[in-house]
Design a protein around this motif. Sequence first.
Motif, short mmCIF file in Angstrom:
data_model
loop_
_atom_site.label_atom_id
_atom_site.label_comp_id
_atom_site.label_asym_id
_atom_site.label_seq_id
_atom_site.Cartn_x
_atom_site.Cartn_y
_atom_site.Cartn_z
N LEU A 58 62.53 12.11 12.05
CA LEU A 58 63.94 12.40 11.79
C LEU A 58 63.76 13.61 10.97
CD1 LEU A 58 64.70 8.72 10.56
CD2 LEU A 58 64.77 9.59 12.87
N ARG A 59 63.53 14.76 11.47
CA ARG A 59 63.31 16.11 10.89
C ARG A 59 64.36 16.55 9.94
NH1 ARG A 59 59.40 19.76 12.80
NH2 ARG A 59 59.81 18.74 15.11
N GLN A 101 59.43 22.18 28.22
CA GLN A 101 59.39 22.80 26.73
C GLN A 101 59.74 21.52 25.73
OE1 GLN A 101 62.25 25.17 25.35
NE2 GLN A 101 60.91 26.67 24.12
N ALA A 102 60.75 20.90 26.11
CA ALA A 102 61.27 20.03 25.08
C ALA A 102 60.01 19.00 24.92
CB ALA A 102 62.38 19.30 25.46
N LEU A 103 59.50 18.60 25.85
CA LEU A 103 58.59 17.38 26.03
C LEU A 103 57.37 17.79 25.26
CD1 LEU A 103 57.11 14.77 26.92
CD2 LEU A 103 56.85 15.84 29.11
N LYS A 143 68.67 25.58 24.52
CA LYS A 143 67.82 24.94 25.26
C LYS A 143 67.55 23.45 25.06
CE LYS A 143 65.01 29.10 25.78
NZ LYS A 143 63.48 29.62 25.62
N PRO A 144 67.17 22.45 25.97
CA PRO A 144 66.98 21.12 25.56
C PRO A 144 66.20 20.96 24.48
CG PRO A 144 66.83 21.40 27.90
CD PRO A 144 67.07 22.85 27.21
N SER A 145 65.23 21.91 24.10
CA SER A 145 64.10 21.94 23.06
C SER A 145 64.91 21.75 21.69
CB SER A 145 63.29 23.14 23.29
OG SER A 145 63.95 24.06 23.34
N TYR A 176 63.60 19.33 19.06
CA TYR A 176 62.79 19.91 17.97
C TYR A 176 63.59 19.11 16.74
CZ TYR A 176 61.26 22.40 14.00
OH TYR A 176 60.53 23.10 12.79
N ARG A 177 64.91 19.01 16.75
CA ARG A 177 65.49 18.43 15.66
C ARG A 177 65.34 17.12 15.68
NH1 ARG A 177 71.78 18.81 16.21
NH2 ARG A 177 71.54 17.32 17.85
#
Length: 553
Positions: free
Chosen positions: A481-482, A395-397, A452-454, A458-459
């Motif tokens: 760099l959100r 999911q993170a990837l 979650k790792p996501s 996401y950040r």
Amino acid sequence: MPQILTPAGGGRPSRRPRRGVVLAGGLAAALSVGAVVAVILVVALGSSGSGHRHGLMESLFQDDQLLVDSPAPTVSRTLDTLRSLGVDRVRITVLWASIAPGAKPAGFRAADPAAYPATAWVPYDRVVTLARARGIDVDFNVTAPGPLWAMQHAPNPKYATHYSPSADAFGHFVAAVGKRYSGSYQPPGATTKLPRVSYWTVWNEPNQPGWLAPQFRTVSGRPVVNAPRLYRSLVDSAFAGLRATGHTTSTDTILVGELAPEGTEATKTETPIPPLPFLRAMYCVDQSEKPLTGAAATALGCPSNGGTGAFVKAHPALFDPTGFAHHPYSFFLKPSAGFSDPNFVPLSQLTRLETALDSIFSAYGVHRQLPIYLTEYGYETNPPDPFRGVPLAKQALYLDQAQYMAWQDSRVRSMAQFLLVDSAPNTTFPKNSVGYWSTFQTGLEFLGGKRKPSFVAYRLPIYVPKPFFARGATVSVWGMLRPAKNGTEQQAQIQYRPRHGAAQTLATVDTHDASGFLSTNVAPPGSGSLRILWTAPDGKVLRSRAATITQTG
């Protein structure tokens, strides 16, 4: 893509996200591993464009359960979290039936916000005000379900609140929303004016029977697509309602579309229409994107003589929106996976939508390219769903890869994440059954709040397009760099970590990008992982997930 379940007799609708609406065809076959090959194909990363962006790509986020249907402290905490993640805008579902009275009063002034129950506006007033205080903007997606008095009688109760809705009634409701959030409206008894909302999307997934019905109707004994005709009228009325209350495309962002990425090639009332056939019928063109004529045109409510100028003039909402909104889900498949059905439009094949729009506009003599707004996206995870979903690391990837692909397409103006926290299971089914887990598990956090790792992914997204490299070769690294303030100069480090050992900085990258995007090439000493390290203005050090790289030979 959450489907809303509503009681047939009216009442407050549930926002419980439920899966399965768009799986009536296409991907339904892919639920078995052996069928995946027949359904998907792998395409190159990205859709179109060079990836050289000059404007902002907004980070859009949606979680109605937390932002609309929760008490003020929860809304505030959620917005604080979203601000820390770098979210620019929240997408809020404005449910027509949540605000409209269940029974239409005599002399009802549908375009007047004061004619609606005052308490019904409270969740929307609250989120707009609290978001504004945190520098987060709002997208109002005004949509079904609607009040029964604005619908035609549905042969099946499950379609009752979105069956052949009255376009006039919807337009009046949109006008009421537009007036209330015009920036100059002060509710009766209030001491201040409400903030203005300047970003609007019309209806949600009109190519799905859970949102607009009937999808098909019978004309001269033959099934004909119907939802595009209905949606065309709804869009026209919505634009008129917004225009009457000071919201136009010269002052606001107003989007049409909001289509789900696929459907089925069946032609039954309850089956969803794939996005490209829906688009063509909506714009009154044939498969070659040429204006329809004769009986085919009449059946879709289009000019029978194929007249182009009159059609453009009659439907400014179709030709003068700010852009086209789309939900490019690929469900449990990687973002780079494509659909073999040419009528489907996942993220990897946005060019199908863009090419069709360009061809349609050209056929009508309108020379513009509509920007694309990706207003809903996400990946479900296993855990918690033991039946379907991708592993947490994937999911993170996949979310990072999807953001990278959206960045590559210069027409894309926003990228969305659907849900911060997983939806609660559907307790009307036995515990841990497929039905029990039929809600959306696309959150960056589990239901209990564990991240979650996501969440980290996401950040501070990172993506390595080609993670396998030869000895001495360079590797391309992309990131975002959100949380950085949009349009500011930023600096980040690209760090390498071997499989065993400490991290080391390979490069320091400066970016002036409006959205905080960065890309560079580095020369890793060997296999291991790459990550981005960024120090925020408040001194907090943030790190991306570790992107695995492998040296070959």
